[in-house]
Design a protein around this motif. Structure first.
Motif, mmCIF file in Angstrom:
data_model
loop_
_atom_site.group_PDB
_atom_site.id
_atom_site.type_symbol
_atom_site.label_atom_id
_atom_site.label_comp_id
_atom_site.label_asym_id
_atom_site.label_seq_id
_atom_site.Cartn_x
_atom_site.Cartn_y
_atom_site.Cartn_z
ATOM 1 N N PRO A 27 0.380 -3.833 5.040
ATOM 2 C CA PRO A 27 0.230 -3.609 6.482
ATOM 3 C C PRO A 27 0.005 -2.122 6.765
ATOM 4 C CG PRO A 27 2.229 -4.873 6.012
ATOM 5 C CD PRO A 27 1.678 -4.405 4.697
ATOM 6 N N PRO A 28 -0.787 -1.805 7.793
ATOM 7 C CA PRO A 28 -1.092 -0.400 8.093
ATOM 8 C C PRO A 28 0.138 0.476 8.290
ATOM 9 C CG PRO A 28 -2.431 -1.861 9.436
ATOM 10 C CD PRO A 28 -1.459 -2.722 8.698
ATOM 11 N N ASP A 29 1.211 -0.073 8.846
ATOM 12 C CA ASP A 29 2.411 0.739 9.091
ATOM 13 C C ASP A 29 3.265 0.943 7.844
ATOM 14 O OD1 ASP A 29 3.467 -1.811 8.870
ATOM 15 O OD2 ASP A 29 4.552 -1.750 10.766
ATOM 16 N N SER A 30 2.831 0.395 6.708
ATOM 17 C CA SER A 30 3.613 0.536 5.472
ATOM 18 C C SER A 30 3.093 1.647 4.568
ATOM 19 C CB SER A 30 3.630 -0.784 4.705
ATOM 20 O OG SER A 30 2.356 -1.057 4.148
ATOM 21 N N ILE A 31 1.976 2.278 4.939
ATOM 22 C CA ILE A 31 1.457 3.355 4.107
ATOM 23 C C ILE A 31 1.975 4.704 4.617
ATOM 24 C CG2 ILE A 31 -0.615 2.035 3.517
ATOM 25 C CD1 ILE A 31 -2.193 4.051 5.262
ATOM 26 N N ASN A 32 2.108 5.639 3.703
ATOM 27 C CA ASN A 32 2.524 6.998 4.054
ATOM 28 C C ASN A 32 1.252 7.789 4.367
ATOM 29 O OD1 ASN A 32 3.459 9.600 4.269
ATOM 30 N ND2 ASN A 32 4.967 9.354 2.632
ATOM 31 N N LYS A 33 0.897 7.848 5.635
ATOM 32 C CA LYS A 33 -0.391 8.410 6.075
ATOM 33 C C LYS A 33 -0.582 9.879 5.712
ATOM 34 C CE LYS A 33 -1.087 4.973 9.498
ATOM 35 N NZ LYS A 33 -0.798 4.423 10.731
ATOM 36 N N ASP A 34 0.490 10.578 5.354
ATOM 37 C CA ASP A 34 0.372 11.987 4.960
ATOM 38 C C ASP A 34 -0.514 12.161 3.730
ATOM 39 O OD1 ASP A 34 2.090 12.663 7.022
ATOM 40 O OD2 ASP A 34 3.848 12.832 5.720
ATOM 41 N N TYR A 35 -0.677 11.108 2.937
ATOM 42 C CA TYR A 35 -1.410 11.205 1.678
ATOM 43 C C TYR A 35 -2.824 10.619 1.744
ATOM 44 C CZ TYR A 35 3.232 12.292 -0.034
ATOM 45 O OH TYR A 35 4.466 12.866 -0.219
ATOM 46 N N PHE A 36 -3.270 10.192 2.911
ATOM 47 C CA PHE A 36 -4.542 9.500 3.047
ATOM 48 C C PHE A 36 -5.540 10.294 3.883
ATOM 49 C CE2 PHE A 36 -1.525 6.356 1.885
ATOM 50 C CZ PHE A 36 -2.208 5.358 1.228
ATOM 51 N N THR A 37 -6.786 10.325 3.419
ATOM 52 C CA THR A 37 -7.877 10.894 4.202
ATOM 53 C C THR A 37 -9.016 9.880 4.218
ATOM 54 O OG1 THR A 37 -8.885 12.013 2.300
ATOM 55 C CG2 THR A 37 -7.284 13.283 3.599
ATOM 56 N N GLU A 38 -9.754 9.860 5.304
ATOM 57 C CA GLU A 38 -10.888 8.934 5.426
ATOM 58 C C GLU A 38 -11.980 9.292 4.423
ATOM 59 O OE1 GLU A 38 -11.456 6.245 7.379
ATOM 60 O OE2 GLU A 38 -9.568 6.344 8.472
ATOM 61 N N SER A 39 -12.597 8.281 3.885
ATOM 62 C CA SER A 39 -13.749 8.436 2.999
ATOM 63 C C SER A 39 -14.984 7.957 3.763
ATOM 64 C CB SER A 39 -13.554 7.592 1.740
ATOM 65 O OG SER A 39 -14.743 7.516 1.006
ATOM 66 N N ASN A 40 -16.144 8.428 3.382
ATOM 67 C CA ASN A 40 -17.395 7.948 3.982
ATOM 68 C C ASN A 40 -17.901 6.686 3.298
ATOM 69 O OD1 ASN A 40 -17.578 10.009 5.884
ATOM 70 N ND2 ASN A 40 -18.529 11.385 4.414
ATOM 71 N N THR A 41 -17.241 6.266 2.227
ATOM 72 C CA THR A 41 -17.690 5.102 1.463
ATOM 73 C C THR A 41 -17.478 3.816 2.261
ATOM 74 O OG1 THR A 41 -17.140 6.207 -0.605
ATOM 75 C CG2 THR A 41 -17.348 3.802 -0.687
ATOM 76 N N GLN A 42 -18.453 2.931 2.191
ATOM 77 C CA GLN A 42 -18.347 1.595 2.760
ATOM 78 C C GLN A 42 -19.019 0.617 1.797
ATOM 79 O OE1 GLN A 42 -20.070 2.045 6.752
ATOM 80 N NE2 GLN A 42 -17.986 1.867 7.532
ATOM 81 N N THR A 43 -18.449 -0.569 1.697
ATOM 82 C CA THR A 43 -19.048 -1.639 0.903
ATOM 83 C C THR A 43 -18.951 -2.924 1.715
ATOM 84 O OG1 THR A 43 -16.949 -2.123 -0.205
ATOM 85 C CG2 THR A 43 -18.454 -0.594 -1.328
ATOM 86 N N THR A 44 -19.666 -3.938 1.257
ATOM 87 C CA THR A 44 -19.652 -5.211 1.975
ATOM 88 C C THR A 44 -19.219 -6.332 1.045
ATOM 89 O OG1 THR A 44 -21.454 -4.472 3.391
ATOM 90 C CG2 THR A 44 -21.038 -6.824 3.323
ATOM 91 N N CYS A 45 -18.317 -7.159 1.542
ATOM 92 C CA CYS A 45 -17.916 -8.383 0.850
ATOM 93 C C CYS A 45 -18.507 -9.545 1.649
ATOM 94 C CB CYS A 45 -16.394 -8.493 0.805
ATOM 95 S SG CYS A 45 -15.810 -10.079 0.185
ATOM 96 N N PRO A 46 -19.128 -10.518 0.984
ATOM 97 C CA PRO A 46 -19.773 -11.609 1.708
ATOM 98 C C PRO A 46 -18.829 -12.392 2.631
ATOM 99 C CG PRO A 46 -20.336 -11.702 -0.627
ATOM 100 C CD PRO A 46 -19.317 -10.621 -0.459
ATOM 101 N N TRP A 47 -17.559 -12.530 2.238
ATOM 102 C CA TRP A 47 -16.676 -13.342 3.076
ATOM 103 C C TRP A 47 -15.607 -12.536 3.818
ATOM 104 C CZ3 TRP A 47 -11.403 -14.290 2.537
ATOM 105 C CH2 TRP A 47 -10.808 -13.869 1.354
ATOM 106 N N LYS A 48 -15.391 -11.268 3.436
ATOM 107 C CA LYS A 48 -14.391 -10.442 4.132
ATOM 108 C C LYS A 48 -15.024 -9.486 5.128
ATOM 109 C CE LYS A 48 -12.559 -9.721 0.085
ATOM 110 N NZ LYS A 48 -11.949 -9.170 -1.066
ATOM 111 N N GLY A 49 -16.228 -9.012 4.852
ATOM 112 C CA GLY A 49 -16.913 -8.128 5.783
ATOM 113 C C GLY A 49 -17.111 -6.729 5.234
ATOM 114 N N LEU A 50 -17.253 -5.767 6.148
ATOM 115 C CA LEU A 50 -17.513 -4.371 5.809
ATOM 116 C C LEU A 50 -16.197 -3.647 5.534
ATOM 117 C CD1 LEU A 50 -19.720 -2.146 5.608
ATOM 118 C CD2 LEU A 50 -19.225 -1.645 8.016
ATOM 119 N N ALA A 51 -16.078 -3.089 4.326
ATOM 120 C CA ALA A 51 -14.861 -2.368 3.933
ATOM 121 C C ALA A 51 -15.057 -0.873 4.126
ATOM 122 C CB ALA A 51 -14.525 -2.651 2.471
ATOM 123 N N SER A 52 -14.003 -0.217 4.593
ATOM 124 C CA SER A 52 -13.941 1.239 4.665
ATOM 125 C C SER A 52 -12.923 1.701 3.637
ATOM 126 C CB SER A 52 -13.525 1.686 6.060
ATOM 127 O OG SER A 52 -14.520 1.355 6.999
#
Length: 95
Positions: A27-52
């Motif tokens: 869940p989003p509230d379970s990660i320690n956001k101090d260690y995360f930065t956004e990436s420009n990478t995106q991929t697509t899964c046929p049944w899940k959608g667009l991943a960031s």
């Protein structure tokens, strides 16, 4: 309780993970956001959608695209929308 670490630093921990295709999605509230930065990478899964992606930075060391999530998951994957999963070859995942 599923826990994600990098060099002993806890990145995510939760009893409310969803498992899909062998991956824990935290869940989003379970990660320690101090260690995360956004990436420009995106991929697509046929049944899940667009991943960031997130890069993870611990003690000045950046691990590119260590985690991914689906900001707007397709209908079949709505239960993991916004949840974060991690590459096992980039971080340590214990359950």
């Amino acid at each position: 309780m599923p826990t994600v670490t990098l060099n002993g630093t806890i990145l995510a921990q939760s009893d409310n993970c969803e498992q899909v295709e062998g991956n824990y999605y935290f869940p989003p509230d379970s990660i320690n956001k101090d260690y995360f930065t956004e990436s420009n990478t995106q991929t697509t899964c046929p049944w899940k959608g667009l991943a960031s992606y997130y890069n993870v930075v611990v003690e000045g060391n950046e691990i590119k695209d260590a985690a991914w999530y689906y900001p707007q998951a397709k209908e079949r994957a709505k239960k993991i929308e916004g949840y974060i999963a991690f590459y096992r070859n980039k971080v340590k995942i214990e359950s």
